[in-house]
Design a protein around this motif. Structure first.
Motif, PDB file in Angstrom:
ATOM      1  N   THR A 155       0.832  -1.194   0.000  1.00 58.10           N
ATOM      2  CA  THR A 155       0.000   0.000   0.000  1.00 58.10           C
ATOM      3  C   THR A 155       0.874   1.253   0.000  1.00 58.10           C
ATOM      4  O   THR A 155       2.052   1.206   0.373  1.00 58.10           O
ATOM      5  N   PHE A 156       0.270   2.368  -0.383  1.00 60.09           N
ATOM      6  CA  PHE A 156       0.998   3.623  -0.354  1.00 60.09           C
ATOM      7  C   PHE A 156       1.364   4.001   1.086  1.00 60.09           C
ATOM      8  O   PHE A 156       2.439   4.536   1.341  1.00 60.09           O
ATOM      9  N   GLY A 157       0.477   3.697   2.028  1.00 56.79           N
ATOM     10  CA  GLY A 157       0.744   3.986   3.440  1.00 56.79           C
ATOM     11  C   GLY A 157       1.973   3.271   3.958  1.00 56.79           C
ATOM     12  O   GLY A 157       2.705   3.808   4.794  1.00 56.79           O
ATOM     13  N   PHE A 167       3.637   8.940  -7.439  1.00 63.26           N
ATOM     14  CA  PHE A 167       2.649   9.570  -6.573  1.00 63.26           C
ATOM     15  C   PHE A 167       3.328  10.209  -5.355  1.00 63.26           C
ATOM     16  O   PHE A 167       3.020  11.335  -4.965  1.00 63.26           O
ATOM     17  N   ALA A 168       4.295   9.487  -4.772  1.00 60.78           N
ATOM     18  CA  ALA A 168       5.007   9.995  -3.592  1.00 60.78           C
ATOM     19  C   ALA A 168       5.807  11.257  -3.921  1.00 60.78           C
ATOM     20  O   ALA A 168       5.934  12.146  -3.072  1.00 60.78           O
ATOM     21  N   ASP A 169       6.339  11.355  -5.130  1.00 63.40           N
ATOM     22  CA  ASP A 169       7.047  12.575  -5.538  1.00 63.40           C
ATOM     23  C   ASP A 169       6.133  13.788  -5.402  1.00 63.40           C
ATOM     24  O   ASP A 169       6.549  14.837  -4.913  1.00 63.40           O
ATOM     25  N   TRP A 170       4.888  13.633  -5.837  1.00 60.18           N
ATOM     26  CA  TRP A 170       3.951  14.755  -5.796  1.00 60.18           C
ATOM     27  C   TRP A 170       3.446  15.017  -4.383  1.00 60.18           C
ATOM     28  O   TRP A 170       3.218  16.169  -4.014  1.00 60.18           O
ATOM     29  N   VAL A 171       3.303  13.979  -3.582  1.00 56.13           N
ATOM     30  CA  VAL A 171       2.930  14.182  -2.183  1.00 56.13           C
ATOM     31  C   VAL A 171       4.058  14.928  -1.476  1.00 56.13           C
ATOM     32  O   VAL A 171       3.813  15.885  -0.720  1.00 56.13           O
ATOM     33  N   MET A 172       5.306  14.539  -1.739  1.00 60.67           N
ATOM     34  CA  MET A 172       6.447  15.222  -1.136  1.00 60.67           C
ATOM     35  C   MET A 172       6.504  16.683  -1.610  1.00 60.67           C
ATOM     36  O   MET A 172       6.785  17.588  -0.822  1.00 60.67           O
ATOM     37  N   PHE A 173       6.230  16.920  -2.882  1.00 69.87           N
ATOM     38  CA  PHE A 173       6.204  18.274  -3.436  1.00 69.87           C
ATOM     39  C   PHE A 173       5.224  19.144  -2.653  1.00 69.87           C
ATOM     40  O   PHE A 173       5.550  20.254  -2.238  1.00 69.87           O
ATOM     41  N   VAL A 174       4.033  18.618  -2.425  1.00 72.09           N
ATOM     42  CA  VAL A 174       3.011  19.358  -1.667  1.00 72.09           C
ATOM     43  C   VAL A 174       3.447  19.541  -0.217  1.00 72.09           C
ATOM     44  O   VAL A 174       3.260  20.620   0.362  1.00 72.09           O
ATOM     45  N   PHE A 192       9.069   4.661   3.902  1.00 73.65           N
ATOM     46  CA  PHE A 192      10.280   4.213   3.203  1.00 73.65           C
ATOM     47  C   PHE A 192      10.735   5.271   2.210  1.00 73.65           C
ATOM     48  O   PHE A 192      11.910   5.635   2.158  1.00 73.65           O
ATOM     49  N   TYR A 193       9.806   5.789   1.426  1.00 72.81           N
ATOM     50  CA  TYR A 193      10.112   6.805   0.426  1.00 72.81           C
ATOM     51  C   TYR A 193      10.742   8.031   1.085  1.00 72.81           C
ATOM     52  O   TYR A 193      11.759   8.549   0.616  1.00 72.81           O
ATOM     53  N   LEU A 194      10.139   8.506   2.171  1.00 72.56           N
ATOM     54  CA  LEU A 194      10.668   9.688   2.853  1.00 72.56           C
ATOM     55  C   LEU A 194      12.088   9.464   3.353  1.00 72.56           C
ATOM     56  O   LEU A 194      12.937  10.357   3.242  1.00 72.56           O
TER      57      LEU A 194
END
Length: 114
Positions: free
Chosen positions: A8-10, A86-93, A15-17
């Motif tokens: 899942t994205f959650g 998707f995580a790139d854009w969440v991080m951008f925001v 991990f991404y961060l």
């Protein structure tokens, strides 16, 4: 030791961060994403799909420079392309809204509790 799989994205987000813990890497991602948005706007304004190539190249070039030369890790895009995009854009925001520090702290504490 078995490699972690993120269903899942959650699960993926912390991990991404942590793969983007260096502020210079996050800055490069931010710049690449911002330039990609400008190319996307040019695509729409000029009705020319060739500008999408610029969006793609700028987004990934800046990010990969950040991973290979700043973080010295492998971009998550190679294994999790959609989640990473998707995580790139969440991080951008999160950067724009000033929430990135809070999100990083949550990711670190989640890692510590595992």
């Amino acid at each position: 030791m078995a490699e972690q799989k993120y269903e899942t994205f959650g699960e993926f987000w912390p991990f991404y961060l942590l793969e983007h813990s260096d502020p210079k890497n996050r800055f490069l991602h931010f710049v690449g994403s911002l330039i990609a948005l400008l190319f996307l706007a040019a695509t729409i304004y000029y009705s020319n799909l060739y500008y999408l190539i610029g969006a793609f190249v700028s987004g990934y070039a800046f990010a990969w420079i950040g991973h290979f030369f700043v973080e010295h890790n492998r971009p998550a895009t190679f294994k999790y392309p959609l989640k990473s995009f998707f995580a790139d854009w969440v991080m951008f925001v999160c950067i724009i809204t000033g929430q990135i520090g809070k999100q990083l702290e949550k990711a670190k504490s989640r890692l510590a509790s595992e």
